[in-house]
Design a protein around this motif. Structure first.
Motif, PDB file in Angstrom:
ATOM      1  N   UNK A  22       0.806  -1.211   0.000  1.00  0.00           N
ATOM      2  CA  UNK A  22       0.000   0.000   0.000  1.00  0.00           C
ATOM      3  C   UNK A  22       0.838   1.259   0.000  1.00  0.00           C
ATOM      4  N   UNK A  23       2.174   1.106  -0.077  1.00  0.00           N
ATOM      5  CA  UNK A  23       3.084   2.250  -0.075  1.00  0.00           C
ATOM      6  C   UNK A  23       4.186   2.004  -1.095  1.00  0.00           C
ATOM      7  N   UNK A  24       4.307   2.895  -2.086  1.00  0.00           N
ATOM      8  CA  UNK A  24       5.280   2.707  -3.164  1.00  0.00           C
ATOM      9  C   UNK A  24       6.706   2.567  -2.642  1.00  0.00           C
ATOM     10  N   UNK A  25       7.107   3.428  -1.736  1.00  0.00           N
ATOM     11  CA  UNK A  25       8.477   3.377  -1.227  1.00  0.00           C
ATOM     12  C   UNK A  25       8.762   2.033  -0.547  1.00  0.00           C
ATOM     13  N   UNK A  26       7.828   1.575   0.258  1.00  0.00           N
ATOM     14  CA  UNK A  26       8.029   0.300   0.953  1.00  0.00           C
ATOM     15  C   UNK A  26       8.074  -0.866  -0.043  1.00  0.00           C
ATOM     16  N   UNK A  27       7.187  -0.832  -1.042  1.00  0.00           N
ATOM     17  CA  UNK A  27       7.197  -1.887  -2.059  1.00  0.00           C
ATOM     18  C   UNK A  27       8.539  -1.931  -2.791  1.00  0.00           C
ATOM     19  N   UNK A  28       9.053  -0.758  -3.160  1.00  0.00           N
ATOM     20  CA  UNK A  28      10.338  -0.718  -3.867  1.00  0.00           C
ATOM     21  C   UNK A  28      11.478  -1.181  -2.966  1.00  0.00           C
ATOM     22  N   UNK A  29      11.433  -0.826  -1.694  1.00  0.00           N
ATOM     23  CA  UNK A  29      12.474  -1.305  -0.765  1.00  0.00           C
ATOM     24  C   UNK A  29      12.476  -2.829  -0.701  1.00  0.00           C
TER      25      UNK A  29
ATOM     26  N   UNK B 168      20.779   1.467 -10.343  1.00  0.00           N
ATOM     27  CA  UNK B 168      21.284   0.156  -9.918  1.00  0.00           C
ATOM     28  C   UNK B 168      22.149  -0.474 -11.007  1.00  0.00           C
ATOM     29  N   UNK B 169      21.702  -0.329 -12.256  1.00  0.00           N
ATOM     30  CA  UNK B 169      22.481  -0.850 -13.393  1.00  0.00           C
ATOM     31  C   UNK B 169      23.812  -0.111 -13.474  1.00  0.00           C
ATOM     32  N   UNK B 170      23.768   1.205 -13.364  1.00  0.00           N
ATOM     33  CA  UNK B 170      24.987   2.014 -13.412  1.00  0.00           C
ATOM     34  C   UNK B 170      25.971   1.576 -12.321  1.00  0.00           C
ATOM     35  N   UNK B 171      25.465   1.452 -11.120  1.00  0.00           N
ATOM     36  CA  UNK B 171      26.317   1.132  -9.967  1.00  0.00           C
ATOM     37  C   UNK B 171      26.936  -0.256 -10.096  1.00  0.00           C
TER      38      UNK B 171
ATOM     39  N   UNK C 177      22.195   1.418   1.836  1.00  0.00           N
ATOM     40  CA  UNK C 177      22.130   2.878   1.893  1.00  0.00           C
ATOM     41  C   UNK C 177      21.930   3.468   0.497  1.00  0.00           C
ATOM     42  N   UNK C 178      22.651   2.924  -0.469  1.00  0.00           N
ATOM     43  CA  UNK C 178      22.500   3.396  -1.851  1.00  0.00           C
ATOM     44  C   UNK C 178      21.086   3.123  -2.344  1.00  0.00           C
ATOM     45  N   UNK C 179      20.596   1.904  -2.103  1.00  0.00           N
ATOM     46  CA  UNK C 179      19.238   1.538  -2.537  1.00  0.00           C
ATOM     47  C   UNK C 179      18.206   2.451  -1.899  1.00  0.00           C
ATOM     48  N   UNK C 180      18.353   2.735  -0.607  1.00  0.00           N
ATOM     49  CA  UNK C 180      17.406   3.625   0.074  1.00  0.00           C
ATOM     50  C   UNK C 180      17.411   5.030  -0.533  1.00  0.00           C
ATOM     51  N   UNK C 181      18.608   5.545  -0.859  1.00  0.00           N
ATOM     52  CA  UNK C 181      18.701   6.891  -1.435  1.00  0.00           C
ATOM     53  C   UNK C 181      18.044   6.936  -2.813  1.00  0.00           C
ATOM     54  N   UNK C 182      18.319   5.935  -3.654  1.00  0.00           N
ATOM     55  CA  UNK C 182      17.717   5.895  -4.990  1.00  0.00           C
ATOM     56  C   UNK C 182      16.196   5.837  -4.879  1.00  0.00           C
ATOM     57  N   UNK C 183      15.714   4.975  -4.015  1.00  0.00           N
ATOM     58  CA  UNK C 183      14.262   4.827  -3.852  1.00  0.00           C
ATOM     59  C   UNK C 183      13.644   6.128  -3.336  1.00  0.00           C
TER      60      UNK C 183
END
Length: 195
Positions: A75-82, A159-162, A173-179
């Motif tokens: 029910x939350x985009x940020x949480x789903x992406x995490x 993510x592909x770039x990294x 930490x990187x994933x959280x910042x991108x999201x």
């Protein structure tokens, strides 16, 4: 229905693991029946019986690394992406997908069947991201007119770039910042209610 004998399945898995190892250490061109036999301990005759061609063996090895992704719906985009980019990243790294895909992409220019398989692997990676974006649209969390192809690229691109270009570990930490940045931008597209 015939069921493969356990020894036969063990031999097949050993061959697939050896093929993946060979691709990772030297690229697709280093994969031969002789090299896989030497690496896996599986007889060449068994390899021919299981796979028939080098291309089929490489394709089967790549397919064995595909990770099927479930789609979260919190029910939350940020949480789903995490959830997608933490759990799935660890699953893919365990199967060596991030290291394998660039090598397979390079070889797939010369092999249409391998190209189809690599594209299927990439599409499987995109599918849950697209689905959570569609769910976010339905909730009004992002705009109904938001271009989901662009949104998927905005989210997956870093993510592909990294991982594949910079060859640097994707940290939590990187994933959280991108999201966080991606979700903030996408939420800015949300339909505004009249005041």
């Amino acid at each position: 229905m015939l069921v493969a004998r356990p020894r036969s399945e063990e031999a097949r898995q050993a061959a697939l693991d050896a093929t993946v190892d060979l691709v990772l250490t030297g690229g697709v061109d280093t994969v031969t029946f002789e090299a896989v036999a030497a690496e896996s301990g599986v007889a060449k005759s068994t390899l021919y019986r299981h796979f028939g061609t080098k291309q089929a063996m490489v394709a089967a090895a790549a397919a064995s690394c595909v990770v099927e992704h479930t789609t979260p719906d919190t029910g939350d985009l940020a949480q789903d992406l995490r959830l997608i980019f933490t759990k799935h990243r660890h699953d893919e790294e365990a199967r060596r997908v991030p290291d394998l895909v660039p090598l397979l992409l390079a070889a797939s220019d010369r092999d249409p069947e391998l190209h189809k398989l690599v594209m299927a692997m990439i599409e499987e990676r995109r599918r849950p991201v697209r689905t959570v974006l569609q769910l976010a649209q339905l909730r009004g969390e992002i705009g109904r007119d938001a271009d989901l192809d662009v949104a998927v690229a905005v989210i997956i691109g870093p993510f592909v770039q990294r991982r594949m270009i910079d060859r640097v570990e994707v940290t939590d930490e990187f994933a959280d910042a991108v999201i966080r940045y991606a979700v903030d931008a996408l939420r800015a597209t949300a339909d505004r209610l009249p005041v």
